[in-house]
Design a protein around this motif. Sequence first.
Motif, mmCIF file in Angstrom:
data_model
loop_
_atom_site.group_PDB
_atom_site.id
_atom_site.type_symbol
_atom_site.label_atom_id
_atom_site.label_comp_id
_atom_site.label_asym_id
_atom_site.label_seq_id
_atom_site.Cartn_x
_atom_site.Cartn_y
_atom_site.Cartn_z
ATOM 1 N N GLY A 1 0.179 -1.243 -0.174
ATOM 2 C CA GLY A 1 -0.260 -0.062 -0.063
ATOM 3 C C GLY A 1 0.796 1.105 0.027
ATOM 4 O O GLY A 1 -0.245 2.623 -0.261
ATOM 5 N N ILE A 2 2.205 1.250 -0.859
ATOM 6 C CA ILE A 2 3.100 2.432 -0.265
ATOM 7 C C ILE A 2 3.428 3.227 -1.487
ATOM 8 O O ILE A 2 3.057 2.343 -2.060
ATOM 9 C CB ILE A 2 4.558 1.833 0.229
ATOM 10 C CG1 ILE A 2 4.823 1.627 1.899
ATOM 11 C CG2 ILE A 2 5.462 3.000 0.358
ATOM 12 C CD1 ILE A 2 5.946 0.913 2.036
ATOM 13 N N PRO A 3 2.180 4.405 -2.065
ATOM 14 C CA PRO A 3 2.305 4.783 -3.158
ATOM 15 C C PRO A 3 3.310 5.078 -3.905
ATOM 16 O O PRO A 3 5.090 5.065 -3.366
ATOM 17 C CB PRO A 3 1.885 6.109 -2.494
ATOM 18 C CG PRO A 3 1.468 6.866 -1.214
ATOM 19 C CD PRO A 3 2.358 5.147 -0.601
ATOM 20 N N LEU A 4 3.570 4.742 -5.165
ATOM 21 C CA LEU A 4 4.833 4.512 -5.932
ATOM 22 C C LEU A 4 4.874 5.960 -7.172
ATOM 23 O O LEU A 4 3.939 6.355 -7.477
ATOM 24 C CB LEU A 4 4.523 3.903 -7.240
ATOM 25 C CG LEU A 4 4.791 1.707 -5.934
ATOM 26 C CD1 LEU A 4 5.123 0.846 -7.581
ATOM 27 C CD2 LEU A 4 6.591 1.847 -5.171
ATOM 28 N N LYS A 5 6.070 6.646 -6.511
ATOM 29 C CA LYS A 5 6.363 7.776 -7.247
ATOM 30 C C LYS A 5 7.100 7.764 -8.890
ATOM 31 O O LYS A 5 7.285 6.387 -8.994
ATOM 32 C CB LYS A 5 7.765 8.831 -6.358
ATOM 33 C CG LYS A 5 7.382 10.191 -7.131
ATOM 34 C CD LYS A 5 8.745 10.717 -6.902
ATOM 35 C CE LYS A 5 8.335 12.124 -7.231
ATOM 36 N NZ LYS A 5 9.762 13.534 -6.149
ATOM 37 N N SER A 6 6.769 8.336 -10.240
ATOM 38 C CA SER A 6 7.184 8.147 -11.197
ATOM 39 C C SER A 6 6.505 6.811 -11.765
ATOM 40 O O SER A 6 7.185 6.090 -13.028
ATOM 41 C CB SER A 6 8.796 7.758 -10.967
ATOM 42 O OG SER A 6 9.015 9.333 -10.732
ATOM 43 N N ALA A 7 5.841 6.378 -11.007
ATOM 44 C CA ALA A 7 5.179 4.609 -12.441
ATOM 45 C C ALA A 7 4.382 5.327 -13.232
ATOM 46 O O ALA A 7 4.025 6.458 -13.587
ATOM 47 C CB ALA A 7 3.962 3.972 -11.273
ATOM 48 N N ILE A 8 4.449 4.453 -14.465
ATOM 49 C CA ILE A 8 4.360 4.373 -15.250
ATOM 50 C C ILE A 8 2.840 4.404 -16.182
ATOM 51 O O ILE A 8 2.781 2.958 -15.537
ATOM 52 C CB ILE A 8 4.929 4.591 -17.107
ATOM 53 C CG1 ILE A 8 6.427 5.449 -16.470
ATOM 54 C CG2 ILE A 8 4.458 4.976 -18.355
ATOM 55 C CD1 ILE A 8 7.870 5.269 -17.488
#
Length: 628
Positions: free
Chosen positions: A124-131
Amino acid sequence: MKRVALAFVLLLYISYVAVCSSIDYLNRKVDIDVTNCEIESVLKKIELQAGFNFSYNADLFADTPDATLNIRRGRVGDILARLFEDRYRYRIVGNHVVILKQKQPEPKLKQRYILSGIITDIYGIPLKSAIVYEVNGRGASLTKSNGEYSVKFNKKGREIAINVSCRGYNDTILFVNLTSNITLDVELSKSVIDNNHLKTRGVSEISGLVAENRSVESIRMAGLFVPKEAIYISDNLKVKEERFGQVSFLPSVGTNFLTGGVKDNKFSLNIIAGYSSGVRQLEIGSVANVVRNDVTGAQISGVINIVGGNTRGVQISGFANKNSGNVKGMQISGVANIVSKQVNGIQVAGFVNTVSLKKKMLNGAPKIYNSQSGQISGFANIDYYGREYLQIAGFYNRSYKITGVQVSGFYNRANSVSGVQSAAFANIATDDITGIQISGFYNYAKRLKGVQFGIVNYCDSITSGFPVGLINIVRRGYRTFQITTEETAYVAVNYKTGGRYLYSLIKVGIGDFLQLGYGIGVTTNHKKRFSVNAEVISSAVLGKELTNGIFAGNLYRFQVGLNYRIYKSLTFTTGPSFSLISANRKNNIKNSSVEDGDDIYRGNKHIKDAISDSKDIVWIGWNVGIRF
């Protein structure tokens, strides 16, 4: 004009072609032997052998009958054609082969819908810069620091395939039916492959896709034009597409949006600047064209062309052309052409051309590129590790090897030269010169196989040829001083330098007139007890007691030396000579200014008579002296 522009944009959309990624799984070969087997099971067997995953909507094959196939070493694409004929199309994204329904006509009335959500890991940890990327290439988005994304689509009631990826995580393919705004949250699991580690080695490998990244240097330079988001997507999105063409206003504002860096275009029109993976035929930009990989064809810009890979064709820019790979063809720029590897062709720049500035090592030695190129610039041409047939610059040329002509307004330097070096000040050939060096002051060559013309000439050794200048130095050649007396000079001093058999000399003779001369000569092996040499010398004859200046005329002399080596560094020499005096017709001798002289020095009288009578006189003379 507006109608023409709109028609061009429409043509690009109609002619859109999306082809495979850099790894074409459809060309891999597999063995299939099944009887009345479900389609999903057949696809699983292909996956296991070919090393990729099929992605498709679970309901796609509901009406497809079971398959019976017996194929050995068949192409995946051919097997899919046997199974489905032409009902589906295939897109490769990463290690996925996405199976989609054939395209259907666009609806007349379009409505914009938004796909949004949050991308997290399995905890549940948000992922930055996922495409988040639409497989048909119609849109892409990067997640924010809180994992949120948003992509807009102009279609309704259509099924679209969405690829979600993030560095260090396994990507996934999702199928969405657009009937309204949709919220879609996605979890990604950690990848076994350490993508970050692979990227530091210059290679991007994610879930089986390997793509060489050759555009790092170019992208740094292109940062003024290309948004960081577009560069990031290009570096990390596991797909490569081919299109008929694209139109952009800026790299992120155009038909390719933020995904231009993964798309090859046959034709590219950039109103201000554009960004793409490659160009196959023509690219035109008013300010800048930025290409991550290769260009084939013509690339024209008002300011700058930047290419991360190789260029085959023509590049024209108002300011500069920058290539991180090789160039085969022609570069023309108003200021600079810069190539990191090698050039096979010609570079023309208003200021400077540079090639292979970075030293590449091969087996402990600098790598020398097997290229053939020409460079013309207003100031300097530099190619440290290449071969040029032509270099012309206003100030400075530098090359590893010249196999033609090197001309500059000040200074030339090359490791070896087979041809001509010509400079206003100096020429340097650190190895061999086979041909001619011409300079206003200084020439240098390690091994001379030709002729040097300059005030000062230096070479380590002479294989063949000779230097022509006021000061000629041959470190391992023939060098000697000679003091003689002859029929025109009471004392004549000669300094001779050259190769084993051919040499040049300078002469100062003092008699009733002063002689300053230069000549060339040939000799047999001077290290033997007996030797013979022959010389041709041209001297200016100068005198004080003349009616009009000091120049009396030119003395041309051919003389033979019969030599006997008395000691290791001492040789006796004597021999006949043949002389011609060409008098200065504008001058004469004052009364009783020169005596006739003794009979053995009657050459002085011949010179006097020639000046007095304004005519040419020839005679046979002699010389005798020592050499050391």
